[in-house]
Scaffold this motif. Sequence first.
Motif, PDB file in Angstrom:
ATOM      1  N   ILE A 249      74.457  80.119   5.647  1.00  0.00           N
ATOM      2  CA  ILE A 249      74.150  79.116   4.633  1.00  0.00           C
ATOM      3  C   ILE A 249      72.653  79.147   4.372  1.00  0.00           C
ATOM      4  O   ILE A 249      71.848  79.344   5.285  1.00  0.00           O
ATOM      5  CB  ILE A 249      74.616  77.718   5.082  1.00  0.00           C
TER       6      ILE A 249
ATOM      7  N   TRP B  80      78.986  73.044   3.554  1.00  0.00           N
ATOM      8  CA  TRP B  80      80.124  73.760   2.993  1.00  0.00           C
ATOM      9  C   TRP B  80      81.343  73.450   3.857  1.00  0.00           C
ATOM     10  O   TRP B  80      81.300  73.577   5.080  1.00  0.00           O
ATOM     11  CB  TRP B  80      79.883  75.272   2.968  1.00  0.00           C
TER      12      TRP B  80
ATOM     13  N   CYS C 114      81.368  72.215  -1.532  1.00  0.00           N
ATOM     14  CA  CYS C 114      80.085  71.784  -0.996  1.00  0.00           C
ATOM     15  C   CYS C 114      79.990  70.268  -1.109  1.00  0.00           C
ATOM     16  O   CYS C 114      80.698  69.646  -1.919  1.00  0.00           O
ATOM     17  CB  CYS C 114      78.923  72.454  -1.704  1.00  0.00           C
TER      18      CYS C 114
ATOM     19  N   LEU D  65      76.464  80.111   0.308  1.00  0.00           N
ATOM     20  CA  LEU D  65      77.194  80.483   1.516  1.00  0.00           C
ATOM     21  C   LEU D  65      77.517  81.970   1.409  1.00  0.00           C
ATOM     22  O   LEU D  65      78.364  82.362   0.588  1.00  0.00           O
ATOM     23  CB  LEU D  65      78.470  79.673   1.683  1.00  0.00           C
TER      24      LEU D  65
ATOM     25  N   THR E 162      70.199  75.138  10.540  1.00  0.00           N
ATOM     26  CA  THR E 162      71.600  75.326  10.159  1.00  0.00           C
ATOM     27  C   THR E 162      72.544  75.125  11.342  1.00  0.00           C
ATOM     28  O   THR E 162      72.141  75.238  12.507  1.00  0.00           O
ATOM     29  CB  THR E 162      71.816  76.750   9.611  1.00  0.00           C
TER      30      THR E 162
END
Length: 113
Positions: free
Chosen positions: A69, A36, A95, A80, A57
């Motif tokens: 996320i 993102w 994205c 998100l 992540t």
Amino acid sequence: QVQLVESGGGLVQSGGSLRLSCAASGSLFRFYIMGWHRQAPGKQRELVASIRPDDSTNYSDSVKGRFAISRDNGKNTVYLQMNNLKPDDTAVYYCNVFGLNAWGQGTLVTVSS
């Protein structure tokens, strides 16, 4: 070519929450590193969060502890979750698939003070 469609943006007050979604086409979603990004007016696009196929992540310092996320490989979707939003979070959120020139159209998030 992968098609990405974001949704979930909107207007929210400072301190509020939103959840963005990004649906991807194709059958290889579970192998992708997804990210993102956001772009505020007059600023460069920045990566705010990414998720690997193993669900590990990473976050930018500006959103760490507030954004999360996640992904659902069964739905070809990355999310998100944005909590404790601030006016500085106002931006168009996109994205993308790492390593591919695949971007969604973006979804606007506006945080009022």
